[in-house]
Scaffold this motif. Sequence first.
Motif, PDB file in Angstrom:
ATOM      1  N   PHE A 110       2.045 -15.917  18.778  1.00 53.12           N
ATOM      2  CA  PHE A 110       3.215 -15.733  19.653  1.00 53.12           C
ATOM      3  C   PHE A 110       4.309 -14.996  18.880  1.00 53.12           C
ATOM      4  O   PHE A 110       4.364 -15.038  17.654  1.00 53.12           O
ATOM      5  CB  PHE A 110       3.724 -17.102  20.135  1.00 53.12           C
ATOM      6  CG  PHE A 110       2.691 -17.862  20.912  1.00 53.12           C
ATOM      7  CD1 PHE A 110       2.603 -17.744  22.286  1.00 53.12           C
ATOM      8  CD2 PHE A 110       1.761 -18.680  20.255  1.00 53.12           C
ATOM      9  CE1 PHE A 110       1.624 -18.416  23.005  1.00 53.12           C
ATOM     10  CE2 PHE A 110       0.785 -19.368  20.957  1.00 53.12           C
ATOM     11  CZ  PHE A 110       0.706 -19.238  22.332  1.00 53.12           C
ATOM     12  N   SER A 111       5.190 -14.389  19.632  1.00 52.25           N
ATOM     13  CA  SER A 111       6.225 -13.596  18.968  1.00 52.25           C
ATOM     14  C   SER A 111       7.343 -14.461  18.399  1.00 52.25           C
ATOM     15  O   SER A 111       8.066 -14.017  17.511  1.00 52.25           O
ATOM     16  CB  SER A 111       6.812 -12.575  19.946  1.00 52.25           C
ATOM     17  OG  SER A 111       7.278 -13.242  21.105  1.00 52.25           O
ATOM     18  N   THR A 112       7.492 -15.679  18.907  1.00 52.51           N
ATOM     19  CA  THR A 112       8.521 -16.579  18.368  1.00 52.51           C
ATOM     20  C   THR A 112       7.964 -17.998  18.260  1.00 52.51           C
ATOM     21  O   THR A 112       7.018 -18.359  18.979  1.00 52.51           O
ATOM     22  CB  THR A 112       9.767 -16.639  19.288  1.00 52.51           C
ATOM     23  OG1 THR A 112       9.385 -17.221  20.541  1.00 52.51           O
ATOM     24  CG2 THR A 112      10.370 -15.257  19.529  1.00 52.51           C
ATOM     25  N   THR A 113       8.575 -18.789  17.399  1.00 51.64           N
ATOM     26  CA  THR A 113       8.203 -20.204  17.300  1.00 51.64           C
ATOM     27  C   THR A 113       8.481 -20.911  18.620  1.00 51.64           C
ATOM     28  O   THR A 113       7.719 -21.785  19.054  1.00 51.64           O
ATOM     29  CB  THR A 113       9.014 -20.875  16.177  1.00 51.64           C
ATOM     30  OG1 THR A 113       8.728 -20.187  14.958  1.00 51.64           O
ATOM     31  CG2 THR A 113       8.648 -22.341  16.029  1.00 51.64           C
ATOM     32  N   HIS A 114       9.582 -20.524  19.254  1.00 56.83           N
ATOM     33  CA  HIS A 114       9.939 -21.116  20.547  1.00 56.83           C
ATOM     34  C   HIS A 114       8.795 -20.941  21.548  1.00 56.83           C
ATOM     35  O   HIS A 114       8.402 -21.892  22.238  1.00 56.83           O
ATOM     36  CB  HIS A 114      11.226 -20.472  21.070  1.00 56.83           C
ATOM     37  CG  HIS A 114      11.696 -21.016  22.375  1.00 56.83           C
ATOM     38  ND1 HIS A 114      12.517 -22.123  22.467  1.00 56.83           N
ATOM     39  CD2 HIS A 114      11.450 -20.622  23.663  1.00 56.83           C
ATOM     40  CE1 HIS A 114      12.763 -22.379  23.738  1.00 56.83           C
ATOM     41  NE2 HIS A 114      12.134 -21.496  24.488  1.00 56.83           N
ATOM     42  N   ALA A 162       0.886 -10.772  12.759  1.00 55.72           N
ATOM     43  CA  ALA A 162       1.703 -11.962  13.013  1.00 55.72           C
ATOM     44  C   ALA A 162       1.398 -13.024  11.963  1.00 55.72           C
ATOM     45  O   ALA A 162       1.018 -14.138  12.263  1.00 55.72           O
ATOM     46  CB  ALA A 162       1.433 -12.508  14.409  1.00 55.72           C
ATOM     47  N   GLY A 199       4.653 -17.733  10.575  1.00 50.63           N
ATOM     48  CA  GLY A 199       4.942 -18.605  11.698  1.00 50.63           C
ATOM     49  C   GLY A 199       3.742 -19.406  12.166  1.00 50.63           C
ATOM     50  O   GLY A 199       2.779 -19.609  11.440  1.00 50.63           O
ATOM     51  N   ILE A 200       3.824 -19.835  13.406  1.00 49.16           N
ATOM     52  CA  ILE A 200       2.876 -20.805  13.938  1.00 49.16           C
ATOM     53  C   ILE A 200       1.992 -20.159  15.002  1.00 49.16           C
ATOM     54  O   ILE A 200       2.484 -19.411  15.843  1.00 49.16           O
ATOM     55  CB  ILE A 200       3.648 -21.985  14.569  1.00 49.16           C
ATOM     56  CG1 ILE A 200       4.517 -22.660  13.501  1.00 49.16           C
ATOM     57  CG2 ILE A 200       2.693 -22.989  15.206  1.00 49.16           C
ATOM     58  CD1 ILE A 200       5.604 -23.519  14.089  1.00 49.16           C
ATOM     59  N   GLY A 247      10.936 -16.275  10.783  1.00 48.93           N
ATOM     60  CA  GLY A 247       9.784 -17.152  10.649  1.00 48.93           C
ATOM     61  C   GLY A 247       8.648 -16.869  11.607  1.00 48.93           C
ATOM     62  O   GLY A 247       7.500 -17.113  11.282  1.00 48.93           O
ATOM     63  N   GLY A 248       8.926 -16.351  12.762  1.00 48.83           N
ATOM     64  CA  GLY A 248       7.892 -16.180  13.773  1.00 48.83           C
ATOM     65  C   GLY A 248       7.055 -14.938  13.546  1.00 48.83           C
ATOM     66  O   GLY A 248       7.050 -14.350  12.453  1.00 48.83           O
ATOM     67  N   GLY A 249       6.365 -14.516  14.582  1.00 49.87           N
ATOM     68  CA  GLY A 249       5.508 -13.339  14.495  1.00 49.87           C
ATOM     69  C   GLY A 249       6.318 -12.084  14.216  1.00 49.87           C
ATOM     70  O   GLY A 249       7.526 -12.026  14.417  1.00 49.87           O
ATOM     71  N   GLY A 250       5.648 -11.056  13.704  1.00 50.63           N
ATOM     72  CA  GLY A 250       6.316  -9.776  13.475  1.00 50.63           C
ATOM     73  C   GLY A 250       7.126  -9.711  12.208  1.00 50.63           C
ATOM     74  O   GLY A 250       7.994  -8.847  12.059  1.00 50.63           O
ATOM     75  N   PHE A 308      13.270 -27.356  19.448  1.00 49.51           N
ATOM     76  CA  PHE A 308      12.801 -26.947  20.780  1.00 49.51           C
ATOM     77  C   PHE A 308      13.294 -27.932  21.845  1.00 49.51           C
ATOM     78  O   PHE A 308      13.801 -27.537  22.901  1.00 49.51           O
ATOM     79  CB  PHE A 308      11.270 -26.878  20.769  1.00 49.51           C
ATOM     80  CG  PHE A 308      10.650 -26.464  22.068  1.00 49.51           C
ATOM     81  CD1 PHE A 308      10.525 -25.125  22.398  1.00 49.51           C
ATOM     82  CD2 PHE A 308      10.180 -27.415  22.963  1.00 49.51           C
ATOM     83  CE1 PHE A 308       9.944 -24.738  23.603  1.00 49.51           C
ATOM     84  CE2 PHE A 308       9.602 -27.035  24.166  1.00 49.51           C
ATOM     85  CZ  PHE A 308       9.480 -25.695  24.489  1.00 49.51           C
ATOM     86  N   ASP A 342      14.801 -15.825  18.802  1.00 49.64           N
ATOM     87  CA  ASP A 342      14.738 -15.363  17.408  1.00 49.64           C
ATOM     88  C   ASP A 342      15.636 -14.159  17.122  1.00 49.64           C
ATOM     89  O   ASP A 342      16.137 -14.007  16.012  1.00 49.64           O
ATOM     90  CB  ASP A 342      13.283 -15.008  17.047  1.00 49.64           C
ATOM     91  CG  ASP A 342      12.411 -16.248  16.932  1.00 49.64           C
ATOM     92  OD1 ASP A 342      12.769 -17.277  17.557  1.00 49.64           O
ATOM     93  OD2 ASP A 342      11.380 -16.201  16.248  1.00 49.64           O
ATOM     94  N   GLY A 349      10.213 -23.583  12.151  1.00 50.61           N
ATOM     95  CA  GLY A 349       9.767 -22.245  12.524  1.00 50.61           C
ATOM     96  C   GLY A 349       9.076 -21.483  11.420  1.00 50.61           C
ATOM     97  O   GLY A 349       8.697 -20.333  11.613  1.00 50.61           O
ATOM     98  N   ARG A 350       8.926 -22.107  10.266  1.00 49.53           N
ATOM     99  CA  ARG A 350       8.346 -21.379   9.132  1.00 49.53           C
ATOM    100  C   ARG A 350       6.913 -21.801   8.832  1.00 49.53           C
ATOM    101  O   ARG A 350       6.085 -20.975   8.479  1.00 49.53           O
ATOM    102  CB  ARG A 350       9.190 -21.610   7.876  1.00 49.53           C
ATOM    103  CG  ARG A 350      10.283 -20.582   7.635  1.00 49.53           C
ATOM    104  CD  ARG A 350      11.267 -20.510   8.755  1.00 49.53           C
ATOM    105  NE  ARG A 350      12.353 -19.572   8.482  1.00 49.53           N
ATOM    106  CZ  ARG A 350      13.276 -19.229   9.353  1.00 49.53           C
ATOM    107  NH1 ARG A 350      13.248 -19.735  10.567  1.00 49.53           N
ATOM    108  NH2 ARG A 350      14.230 -18.375   9.050  1.00 49.53           N
ATOM    109  N   LEU A 370       5.779 -23.158  20.652  1.00 50.00           N
ATOM    110  CA  LEU A 370       5.982 -24.572  20.993  1.00 50.00           C
ATOM    111  C   LEU A 370       6.018 -24.779  22.503  1.00 50.00           C
ATOM    112  O   LEU A 370       5.592 -25.817  23.011  1.00 50.00           O
ATOM    113  CB  LEU A 370       7.272 -25.083  20.349  1.00 50.00           C
ATOM    114  CG  LEU A 370       7.235 -25.110  18.818  1.00 50.00           C
ATOM    115  CD1 LEU A 370       8.592 -25.518  18.267  1.00 50.00           C
ATOM    116  CD2 LEU A 370       6.147 -26.048  18.311  1.00 50.00           C
ATOM    117  N   ASP A 371       6.549 -23.799  23.214  1.00 50.09           N
ATOM    118  CA  ASP A 371       6.537 -23.854  24.682  1.00 50.09           C
ATOM    119  C   ASP A 371       5.094 -23.884  25.167  1.00 50.09           C
ATOM    120  O   ASP A 371       4.723 -24.672  26.052  1.00 50.09           O
ATOM    121  CB  ASP A 371       7.267 -22.603  25.209  1.00 50.09           C
ATOM    122  CG  ASP A 371       7.922 -22.835  26.556  1.00 50.09           C
ATOM    123  OD1 ASP A 371       7.889 -23.974  27.047  1.00 50.09           O
ATOM    124  OD2 ASP A 371       8.471 -21.865  27.114  1.00 50.09           O
TER     125      ASP A 371
END
Lengths: 389, 82
Positions: free
Chosen positions: B14-18, B46, B49-50, A237-240, A57, A252, A42-43, B21-22
């Motif tokens: 995206f707001s999350t890695t999940h 953002a 992350g990815i 790790g994700g957005g924001g 996932f 998250d 996630g990073r 990947l989804d």
Amino acid sequence: MGTPKGSTPVAYLDHGATSWPKPRPVVDAVVRALTELGGNPGRSAYAMALESSRAIFEARGACARLLGVAESRDLIFQSGCTAGCNLMLKGLLKPGDRVVVGSMEHNSVARPLARLERTGVEVVVVKADPTGLVDPDDVERAVQAAPTKAVVCLHASNLTGTVQLIGDLADVAHEHGALMLVDGAQGAGHLEVDIALLGVDAYATSGHKGMLGPQGVGLLYLAPGLDVEAQIEGGTGGGGSESPDMPTERPDRYEAGTANTPGIVGLGAAAALLAEEGPAQRHREAELARRLHEGILEIEGCRVLGPPPAVPRVPIVSAVHDRVDADRIAFTLDRTYGIATRAGLHCAPWAHETVGTLGCGAIRFGVGWGNTDEHVELTLRALREIVTS
Amino acid sequence: MSVREARTYAAFGFSTTHAALDAERLLKDLGVPVTPIPAPTILGGALCGIALRLELSDVERAQTLLERAGIAVASSGEMQDV
């Protein structure tokens, strides 16, 4: 059956505490995570980190499919069921709230509730019957007495193996505007759990007991839209990332810090295995537990806690003897016969008080993955010899 | 070592890695090629992350597919990449 050598048991009957040995696919998945999935999930977007993220996932998806969760993001990885119970209770209950809880709870619920009680949450305990069953009618009477935020009940007792009527309890809770929160530590894996069918609002479970995963990982299901306050803040790790606040999106919101990739990937492999072999495994362990239960009842002076053999239970059989203490039995089983069991209060003083064994404890036989007919026969013979010697 | 010419791509954040990947799995399964990349500066807030990089010509279809699946794109933009 040999004699005990070193610390490896001849018969492992402590599955109520943790499963052992782990299935080969689980071991292989953990080794793969440690050797091939070294990036921080996630990073980053380099190939190895992406593979770590994808493995988590996929593991989340495998667990969601096994447990009847439609959107895998609603299934949160935790360090164990205890962490999940703490999050669902402390994240939902505020001073002034009222909660109704069954009397068979483990300390993973009893202790967070004791702390919340000191902050002004009213905790009403409904006593289970002598077999450990919480009567939904009793819960309804308690819920009707005053506005109630939540009903809390474990899915299956870690002392008596009693399986609670969670669907009925959820109906009672919802009819009166309350949430239904479940500690499923002994449920998932040992029971066919379909969270959507149960209709609960939160369900915490261990990853390393009936789910057969490694220690250090658990799951918490939160119903879509249920606003649970995160208890830990940190990097996700994700957005924001520029925000001082945790993201509002799942998973998250509840997964700050580096994930336990080996544990999660191992749990994912276990979930995939249970999807295939779960029904046969549940049948096998239920049959072994029933035989153990019936055999103990034939030994003079022994009493088995919980429901009679004909009533379905998770494969936990706890017993007391009228002359020999549980700790002495457990010690001799281990040192003389190499049989691993657990004596004492099993972190469940409420449950022991309910069934009348708070002063003496009990010896618990937890049946599970890898147990055989020979393990049951050896245990019954050993128990007979110990209490008659 | 050859040097490739920079082209214009689209990037989805995206707001999350999940969620990223989804989206990756869904779009690849449905024949929309995407490449996971470190979240680029053009996505504004953002930067951790990815993100997913995709062809400009696939943007409309990808947005439709993601919307149908309930996967929210938090931010999007165009970027020069090789």
